[in-house]
Structure formats: structure tokens, C-alpha cells
Design a protein around this motif. Structure first.
Motif, mmCIF file in Angstrom:
data_model
loop_
_atom_site.group_PDB
_atom_site.id
_atom_site.type_symbol
_atom_site.label_atom_id
_atom_site.label_comp_id
_atom_site.label_asym_id
_atom_site.label_seq_id
_atom_site.Cartn_x
_atom_site.Cartn_y
_atom_site.Cartn_z
ATOM 1 N N SER A 737 29.353 -43.799 21.988
ATOM 2 C CA SER A 737 29.213 -45.048 22.739
ATOM 3 C C SER A 737 30.552 -45.279 23.413
ATOM 4 C CB SER A 737 28.870 -46.218 21.815
ATOM 5 O OG SER A 737 30.030 -46.661 21.134
ATOM 6 N N ASN A 738 30.687 -46.389 24.100
ATOM 7 C CA ASN A 738 31.977 -46.656 24.758
ATOM 8 C C ASN A 738 33.088 -46.933 23.754
ATOM 9 O OD1 ASN A 738 33.247 -46.688 27.270
ATOM 10 N ND2 ASN A 738 33.342 -48.928 27.275
ATOM 11 N N ARG A 739 32.749 -47.003 22.450
ATOM 12 C CA ARG A 739 33.753 -47.347 21.449
ATOM 13 C C ARG A 739 34.142 -46.190 20.534
ATOM 14 N NH1 ARG A 739 30.363 -51.026 23.021
ATOM 15 N NH2 ARG A 739 28.765 -49.825 21.957
ATOM 16 N N GLY A 740 33.462 -45.065 20.673
ATOM 17 C CA GLY A 740 33.810 -43.936 19.808
ATOM 18 C C GLY A 740 32.616 -43.021 19.638
ATOM 19 N N TYR A 741 32.733 -42.052 18.742
ATOM 20 C CA TYR A 741 31.623 -41.121 18.547
ATOM 21 C C TYR A 741 31.443 -40.764 17.078
ATOM 22 C CZ TYR A 741 35.174 -37.473 18.014
ATOM 23 O OH TYR A 741 36.234 -36.750 17.562
ATOM 24 N N ILE A 742 30.256 -40.269 16.762
ATOM 25 C CA ILE A 742 29.994 -39.660 15.457
ATOM 26 C C ILE A 742 29.354 -38.293 15.721
ATOM 27 C CG2 ILE A 742 29.574 -41.940 14.424
ATOM 28 C CD1 ILE A 742 26.584 -41.147 14.246
ATOM 29 N N LYS A 743 29.424 -37.430 14.713
ATOM 30 C CA LYS A 743 28.716 -36.148 14.807
ATOM 31 C C LYS A 743 27.766 -36.065 13.626
ATOM 32 C CE LYS A 743 32.438 -33.665 17.153
ATOM 33 N NZ LYS A 743 33.549 -32.704 16.946
ATOM 34 N N ALA A 744 26.584 -35.534 13.863
ATOM 35 C CA ALA A 744 25.590 -35.472 12.801
ATOM 36 C C ALA A 744 24.542 -34.417 13.139
ATOM 37 C CB ALA A 744 24.917 -36.834 12.631
#
Ligand code: MGD
Ligand code: MGD
Ligand code: MO
Length: 810
Positions: A737-744
Motif C-alpha cells: 500500500s502507500n504505507r509499506g508492504y508485506i510478503k506472503a
């Protein structure tokens, strides 16, 4: 819940919308199964995802996240157009006949009174017209153009099936099938229950989604009915108790409210909360407000609260608007305006939106105190956990103290369930190591603070020095002592003012809140709990499940607030003459010629005969339920569809030309966070977050068995999108998102289908919330790395359920 878990078995139709009871409330869901098995009830589920609740539903309809007001607004329009309302109920028990002020207006998505600079409404014009007699003006013929019925019709006439389907993405045929099914419950005695939770609360328009549900239930005549009601499925085992006891920054126990900064005058504070009846012959029960308030102050301040000092009113904090909700506190912390923070049973870096902001805020504290049985992501926010918490530890100065607490199974105490039942529980094990109860830690803190105030003075010592502390062991008050204090007792002998009979001796536990007084002769720490621990003992410990009418009300099991009443507004389950709408199957309370009685404790004045004309909604000064919310809601008296703050379509199809009305104009937002919102060009997919049965938030990562049952962080992606992006099931993806990322890991599923919204294809992404970097489970990313720091304008609950992301192969 207006009703309670067991009562769900009385429903003819169950609507699960904005929740997923089969997975998040599996125990309570058995009552849906009971309703289906024994009452031939049907189940309808409306959810962006085809959930396990949906898998056993008779009807399922997909919906774009954040658009339930449009869906329900369209349904209200459908009911009015097709004459599918419970006429007698609506006419007699709601405000349809009330005439609204002439200066009330709604135009181009905005209600009258908007102040764009403050992003807030002046609500003065959102009221009933008051006649010369001081009462609200009504038009029982419903012909006045400004009566609530006509305004309601006009407001929702805009919600046509085509427009609603294009906003929600729900295919029109499926939507109409759901509407038709629900409309059948307009027949008197045919009842739908609504079960909802976070799919409705966690939006910038969450409160208004719930209100739309409540309005629907009123139009169908389903409030106060067995098997009906608005049923908020609460989260933590005691979250109902948390709000009951006023642990929100604007509340006092029992839904009494703190004075605002502008309300320094005690008499005016009380008068505002104790409104006179708005119609002749109505009760307006909150006229008793001062009795509850003074009894609370006597419970807190004992002999120090006197008539001369207005019962200690000046010792209570006064609130500036809009107050100190958790969003505000973290925003202040982020601005460097907070030195220390106490985190008691709260893991904000994991559970609060925009992890980067929360983490930066915590790093600006001088000290952080964690009261928790577990090591949490928040207690370790300073620890570099590689990709999962990539912080520069050396640069963080915050001193962290960990105070290990016990958990509920290691204590006696009570839990209030979603159905308002206070159930006592007994200690099951000794706490490990140095763990101490929350009560002992708080008592220790209190004694040291009081000592510091006593010896060193300080700006305002009175609220602390005047507190009464009557417990047997001052260092660790007993749960039983505190429970008795919530109930309350007589401070002097109490006599019935009418008959002179003795009602309670000085020192005796009170039997109910009807005995509370405003003259300082009674104490009660939470008026709605009065009756839970009487002279007869602990009513919460009762375990008699006898059910003489087979209606599931079991009045001898535990104790339910208020007054052991199981279903709120239950007077409305009978017609105006006092006869149940359905004598055979929906008997709750009725008029027996002399008094109200029945299978539940009547929510009414026990001896008020139907001929007296008192209406069922006795807490409202008008005596009837409100379709027009008067001045209660932040964004308007009728719910209106606004887009989520991150909208995949970039405009509000209800008001395509008004930029102010794209998203909720009165939501809780802070300046810096607007710039952190993403747009659909870079983040094209609508995302939502949710829980899994196998985990409880972030705690069960500490438990190997849970970690084994659901070991790997994943996200859900529909087949069509996966094909488009070339992502195969089991591949790793990066969600940003515009605030960061996750990986999954990508779970590619048939259960999320692309929707056609405003002429475009919208894909939705499902993101479970349980992973993090504390505990024994495999580490993962905090889901709230992605979510936006905006909230509902009434509750300030963050918009966890609708935001924009992009998805790529990792
Ligand atoms: N096993 C387990 N049980 C739990 C918890 C847990 O962590 N684990 N947590 C507890 C807590 S604290 C709570 S508050 C409850 C929450 O209970 P629920 O609210 O039932 O749980 P969620 O999974 O967060 O979300 C419910 C559903 O809302 C849907 N949804 C999302 N957006 C929308 C929307 O705009 N409209 C509609 N109609 N639906 C939408 C999601 O797809 C999801 O299926 O669960 C409690 N129970
Ligand atoms: N993206 C997204 N975010 C969400 C949600 C969502 O659906 N989506 N759901 C939201 C909801 S509904 C909730 S309720 C929050 C939950 O957010 P939190 O309340 O912050 O999280 P929890 O992990 O449930 O609980 C916090 C801590 O309480 C501790 N605890 C347990 N018992 C005791 C006790 O007796 N005393 C003390 N002192 N501590 C105790 C636990 O060990 C745990 O570490 O998350 C919210 N965040
Ligand atoms: Mo929750």
C-alpha cells in the motif's frame, strides 16, 4: 447485542453481514445451526469473500468492501416502494410521524451545517420541530412533507437497484433475491436477526453502516422481538464489559458520559443528559441520570463527595472535542507530545493501523510500560527482526518496562459476553513466575502516585487524594469486592418515598438501579450492573438453565444487564394493545390486564397499561425509535454512502460532481495521514483484513499447536486476478500500500470473484491479520503495515476493512 446468543435460535431468517460468525464466533454460530434445524430458518450471507458462514448459507451475495450503506439503503428504498414494512410497528413505535425542522437540508451528498475547515457539522438543524407546548410536532397522517417518513422516502429513493448494484458490485439479480427474501420479514411475527461485527465497524462510515442495519430492522418490526434485533458479535471475551465500564476516553461507567470542556457547570451537565419527554405521557428514562451519576461519584469518592462540592464534579476531567481516542493519542505521540505510555493488554504496533507511524511514535517516547502476560511485538518494537521489523535499534531511546500479568484463567472474576450476560468464573490455575494481577499492579501504581501527590503536591492532587479505597487488602483489592462495588449499596437506610416502607438497610447491597438516588444515600460503581451482586449474593454465579417457555431466555443463568433483562426493547414484541405480534411462537412479554410480564423481564414501566399510551423506547425522550437520528451521529441523521478513503473508483457515484462528498466528510483524519493515502492508479486492488479460526490475534503465535494448524502467512487472491498477474497458487507475492508492504504466500481461490463497479472491474484481496515477529510461530509481516490511519467519525474505529493495495510476484 440487543438480543443474545441463545435467542438466535428463534429467528426465521439470519442475516450475517459485516461478520463471519462461523469462523470468528464458532461457538455462538451453533445457534444459527439451531435456528436452521429447529425453526426452518434461512441464512443469508453478504460478504466480499465466500466465507465458511457463506458455505452453509441459503443465499450468498458478494459485495465490494465498504459499500454496505448503499446495499442497505437500496433495500430500504425497495421496502418502501414495494410496501414491505411492518406498518403497525413502524407507525406506532418509530418516529415516522415526527416533523423535522425547516432548516434541515440534504443536498449533493452533504447535510445542512457543514464546516469544511473543521471537517465537522453543526447539528442544530438536525432536529424535530418543537411546538408551542414544548413537545415535538407530529403528523400521524404522514402527509407533512417534512415528516420523517417522507424525508426517509426521499433520501433513499436515490438508491435505485441499478445504481446500488454498480456501487457494490453485487450482481443485480443476486441482490434482488436477497432483498426479496429479507422483505418477507415485514410480516408481523416473521423475524430476521442481524449478526454483524468488524465488516461493519471498521470503516470510516462504520457507525452509519450499523445504523442502516438498525433502521432496516425497525422498518421490518424486528427490534425487541425474539429472534430479531441488532446483534453486535463482540470480540475479546470481555470487550462488552470494557465498554460497559466506560473504558473509552469519553465515557464513564454505565454509558454515562464525561463532561465536555464547555460543560463546567454541574447542573447544566446533568440537565443536558436528563432530557424531558418530547411527547406527552412518555417516560424518558434518562431523566434518572443524576441518580446514576451521584451514585458513581459516591462509589469513587465516598464521604469526600458531597452536595456542597457537587459530588466531586470538578475532579472529573473535562473533554475537549473531538477527544482523546487512540488514533489521537498515537498522532500526538508521533508529534512528540507524549512522554510515557501505559500499554495494558494492547499490542498497538500489531493491531493499530499504519505500523510505520505507530513504530515511529513509540520511538519518540521516554518510556513505555507493557502490562501483558506475553512478550508482544509492541514490547519488542525496538528489536530489529530483519525484514519483519527493520528498525535501527541503536537510534531508539525509549525505555521499555515489562510488567508480566496474569490472564483471566488465573483469577476469579466476571466476563460480560456479547449478549450482556455477566458470567462469574473461578480461578483455574496459579500464575507462573513473577506474574501479578492487573488489579495488584494498578493498586501499586495508585498508592505510589497518591504518596507522591501527598508529599510533593502537584498541579491537581484532589482527584487522586480524595479517592476512597475501602478494600480489605489495599495492595490487592479482591475481584469480589470490586464486583460488589459495581453493584452498589445503601449508604443510609432507604425508605420508599411513597409508602414509607424500608427498602434497604444502610450497608446493604442494592437489588436494582431503581433504588439509586441523587442525594448521596446510595453508591454504585456502574448503575447498569446494579442487581448483579445483591443481598442474596453473586447473581453472576447462577447456573440454572431452566427455560420454562422454551424461548431460550433462561433467566436463572448468570445475570444480564439491565435488570436481568435478556432482550432490550422487548415491549415492542407486543402490539400497542399489549398482545404479542405472534402469540404462538414469539411470546416475550405481554399485558395481563394488571401488569407486564412474560418470558423475559419487561423493558417497560411494569404497571403502565396500554391505554396510557406510553411507547416502547423508554430511553428516548420521544418514546419511539429513531429513523431520523436527530443530532446523534457525526455525519448526518440519515446514513449516506461515502467511498472508503482509499477508493478503487476515485469518485462517489451518488455525488459524482462533489469532491467533498467522495469519502465521509466528518470522518476522523489527521493532516499528515491524508498525504499517506494511495490512489487506484498505483494501488488498483481493494483489500480487506480478517481473522482465522486457528489463531487469536497475535497471542496464539506463542502456542505451538496453533502455529502448526496455520503455519504460514498468506493472502487470498481470486483466480481471475492470479491469472492476469501470472501468479500460481503457493507462490510468494508482495502486497503493498502507500504505507509499506508485506510478503506472503498466495492462496489462489474461487471464493473471491471480480466485481463490476462503476463500469470497471474491481478485484479484492483478502489479508489475514495474525502474523508478526514475537512468539514461537514462524515470523511474518504485520498486516497493519498496509492499513490507513483514518477512522470513523463517531467511534474513531480505524478503517481496517477497506484500503488499496498492489500485488506483484515477490
Ligand atoms: N478465531 C478467532 N476468533 C476471533 C478473533 C480471532 O482473532 N480469532 N477475534 C475476535 C475479535 S476481537 C473480534 S472483534 C471478532 C471479529 O469478528 P468478525 O468481524 O466476524 O471477523 P473478521 O474476520 O475480522 O471480519 C468479518 C468479515 O467481514 C468481511 N468484510 C470485510 N469488509 C466488509 C464489508 O465492507 N462489508 C461486509 N458485509 N463484509 C465485510 C470479511 O470478508 C470477513 O469475512 O472476532 C473475534 N473472534
Ligand atoms: N488490520 C486489522 N487490524 C485489526 C483488526 C482487523 O480486523 N484488521 N481488528 C481489530 C480488533 S477488533 C481488535 S479487538 C484489535 C486487537 O488488538 P489488541 O487488543 O492490541 O491485541 P490482542 O493481541 O488481542 O491483545 C493484546 C494483549 O492483551 C494481552 N492479555 C491477555 N490477557 C490479559 C490480561 O488479563 N491482562 C493484561 N494486562 N493483558 C492481557 C495479550 O497477551 C495480548 O498481547 O485489533 C484490531 N486490529
Ligand atoms: Mo475486536
Amino acid at each position: 447485542m440487543t438480543n443474545h446468543w441463545t435467542d438466535i435460535k428463534n429467528a426465521d431468517l439470519v442475516l450475517i453481514m459485516g461478520g463471519n460468525a462461523a469462523e470468528a464466533h464458532p461457538c455462538g454460530f451453533k445457534w444459527v445451526t439451531e435456528a436452521k434445524a429447529h425453526n426452518k430458518a434461512r441464512l443469508v450471507v453478504v460478504d466480499p469473500r465466500f466465507t465458511r458462514s457463506a458455505s452453509v448459507a441459503d443465499l450468498y451475495a458478494p459485495i465490494r468492501t465498504g459499500t454496505d450503506i448503499a446495499f442497505l439503503g437500496g433495500l430500504i428504498n425497495y421496502l418502501l416502494e414495494n410496501d414491505k414494512i411492518q406498518h403497525e410497528y413502524v407507525r406506532n413505535y418509530t418516529d415516522v410521524s415526527f416533523v423535522v425542522r425547516e432548516d434541515y437540508a440534504f443536498e449533493d451528498g452533504m447535510f445542512s451545517g457543514y464546516n469544511a475547515e473543521m471537517r465537522r457539522y453543526d447539528k442544530t438543524s438536525w432536529g424535530y420541530e418543537i411546538g408551542e407546548d414544548g413537545y415535538a410536532v407530529v403528523d400521524p397522517t404522514l402527509s407533512h412533507p417534512r415528516c420523517v417518513f417522507n424525508l426517509l422516502k426521499k433520501h433513499y429513493s436515490r438508491y435505485t437497484p441499478d445504481l446500488v448494484s454498480s456501487i457494490c458490485g453485487t450482481p443485480k439479480a443476486q441482490m434482488l433475491q436477497v432483498w426479496e427474501t429479507i422483505a418477507e420479514c415485514s410480516a408481523p411475527g416473521k423475524v430476521m436477526t442481524i449478526m454483524y461485527a468488524l465488516g461493519w465497524t471498521q470503516h470510516s462510515v462504520g457507525s452509519q453502516m450499523i445504523r442502516t442495519g438498525a433502521m432496516l430492522q425497525l422498518l421490518l418490526g424486528n427490534i425487541g422481538m425474539p429472534g430479531g434485533g441488532m446483534n453486535a458479535l463482540r470480540g475479546h471475551s470481555n470487550i462488552q464489559g470494557l465498554t460497559d465500564l466506560g473504558l473509552l476516553s469519553n465515557l464513564l461507567p454505565g454509558y454515562l458520559s464525561l463532561a465536555l470542556d464547555a460543560e463546567q457547570d454541574y447542573a447544566a451537565y446533568i440537565a443536558r443528559r436528563a432530557p424531558k419527554p418530547l411527547r406527552p405521557g412518555q417516560l424518558s428514562y434518562w431523566q434518572n441520570y443524576e441518580k446514576f451519576h451521584v451514585s458513581l461519584m459516591k462509589a469513587w469518592y465516598g464521604k469526600n463527595a458531597t452536595a456542597e462540592n457537587n459530588w466531586g464534579f470538578d475532579w472529573l476531567p473535562k473533554l475537549d472535542v473531538p477527544g482523546y481516542d487512540v488514533l489521537k493519542v498515537f498522532d500526538m505521540m508521533y508529534e512528540g507530545k507524549v512522554n510515557g505510555y501505559f500499554c495494558q493488554g494492547f499490542n498497538p504496533i500489531a493491531s493499530f493501523p499504519d505500523k510505520a507511524k505507530v513504530s515511529a511514535a513509540l520511538a519518540k517516547l521516554k518510556y513505555l510500560v507493557i502490562m501483558d502476560p506475553l512478550a508482544t511485538e509492541t514490547s519488542e518494537f525496538w528489536r530489529n527482526a530483519g525484514e519483519f521489523n527493520d528498525v535501527d535499534t541503536a537510534s531508539i531511546q525509549t525505555e521499555v518496562f515489562r510488567l508480566p500479568t496474569t490472564c483471566f484463567a488465573e483469577e476469579d472474576g466476571s466476563l460480560v459476553n456479547s449478549g450482556r450476560w455477566l458470567q462469574w468464573h473461578w480461578k483455574g490455575a496459579e500464575p507462573p513466575g513473577q506474574a501479578r494481577t492487573d488489579i495488584a499492579i494498578m493498586a501499586g501504581l495508585f498508592h505510589r502516585l497518591r504518596q507522591a501527590y501527598a508529599t510533593e503536591g502537584g498541579a491537581f492532587p484532589d482527584p487522586i487524594l480524595n479517592l476512597d479505597w475501602p478494600y480489605l487488602k489495599p495492595d490487592e483489592p479482591g475481584p469480589d469486592e470490586i464486583a460488589r462495588e459495581f453493584n452498589g449499596k445503601a449508604l443510609e437506610d432507604l425508605y420508599d418515598p411513597a409508602t414509607g416502607a424500608l427498602q434497604a438497610k444502610a450497608g446493604e447491597q442494592l437489588s436494582g438501579f431503581g433504588l439509586l438516588r441523587a442525594d448521596g444515600s446510595t453508591a454504585s460503581g456502574c448503575w447498569i450492573f446494579c442487581g448483579s451482586w445483591t443481598a442474596q449474593g453473586n447473581q453472576m454465579a447462577r447456573r440454572d438453565n431452566a427455560d420454562p417457555y422454551a424461548m431460550g431466555q433462561t433467566l436463572g443463568w448468570a445475570w444480564s444487564w439491565p435488570a436481568n433483562r435478556r432482550i432490550l426493547y422487548n415491549r415492542a414484541s407486543a402490539d400497542p394493545s399489549g398482545k404479542p405480534w405472534d402469540v404462538e411462537k414469539k411470546r416475550l412479554v405481554w399485558w395481563n390486564g394488571k401488569a407486564w410480564g412474560g418470558t423475559d423481564v419487561p423493558d417497560f414501566k411494569a404497571d403502565s397499561s396500554p391505554a396510557e399510551g406510553m411507547n416502547p423506547f423508554i430511553m428516548n425522550p420521544e418514546g419511539v425509535a429513531r429513523l431520523f437520528a436527530v443530532d446523534k451521529m457525526a455525519e448526518g441523521p440519515f446514513p449516506e454512502h461515502y467511498e472508503p478513503f482509499e477508493t478503487p473508483i476515485g469518485r462517489n457515484p451518488m455525488h459524482p460532481d462533489n469532491a467533498l462528498a467522495i469519502s465521509n466528510p466528518a470522518a476522523r483524519v489527521f493532516k499528515g495521514d491524508m498525504a499517506m493515502l494511495g490512489k487506484a492508479d498505483a494501488f488498483p486492488y481493494a483489500a480487506t483484513t480478517y481473522r482465522l479460526t486457528e489463531h487469536f490475534h497475535f497471542w496464539t503465535k506463542h502456542c505451538r499447536l496453533n502455529a502448526i494448524t496455520q503455519p504460514e502467512q498468506f493472502v487470498e487472491i481470486g483466480e481471475a486476478l492470479a491469472r492476469e498477474l501470472g501468479i500460481a497458487a503457493g507462490e510468494r507475492v508482495k502486497v503493498s500500500s502507500n504505507r509499506g508492504y508485506i510478503k506472503a504466500v498466495a492462496v489462489v481461490t474461487k471464493r473471491i470473484k471480480p466485481l463490476t463497479v462503476d463500469g470497471k472491474t474491481v478485484h479484492q484481496i483478502g489479508i489475514p491479520l495474525h502474523w508478526g515477529f514475537a512468539g514461537v510461530a514462524r515470523n511474518g509481516y504485520l498486516t497493519n503495515t498496509l492499513t490507513p490511519f483514518v477512522g470513523d467519525g463517531n467511534t474513531q474505529t480505524p478503517e481496517f476493512k477497506s484500503f488499496l493495495v498492489n500485488v506483484e510476484k515477490a
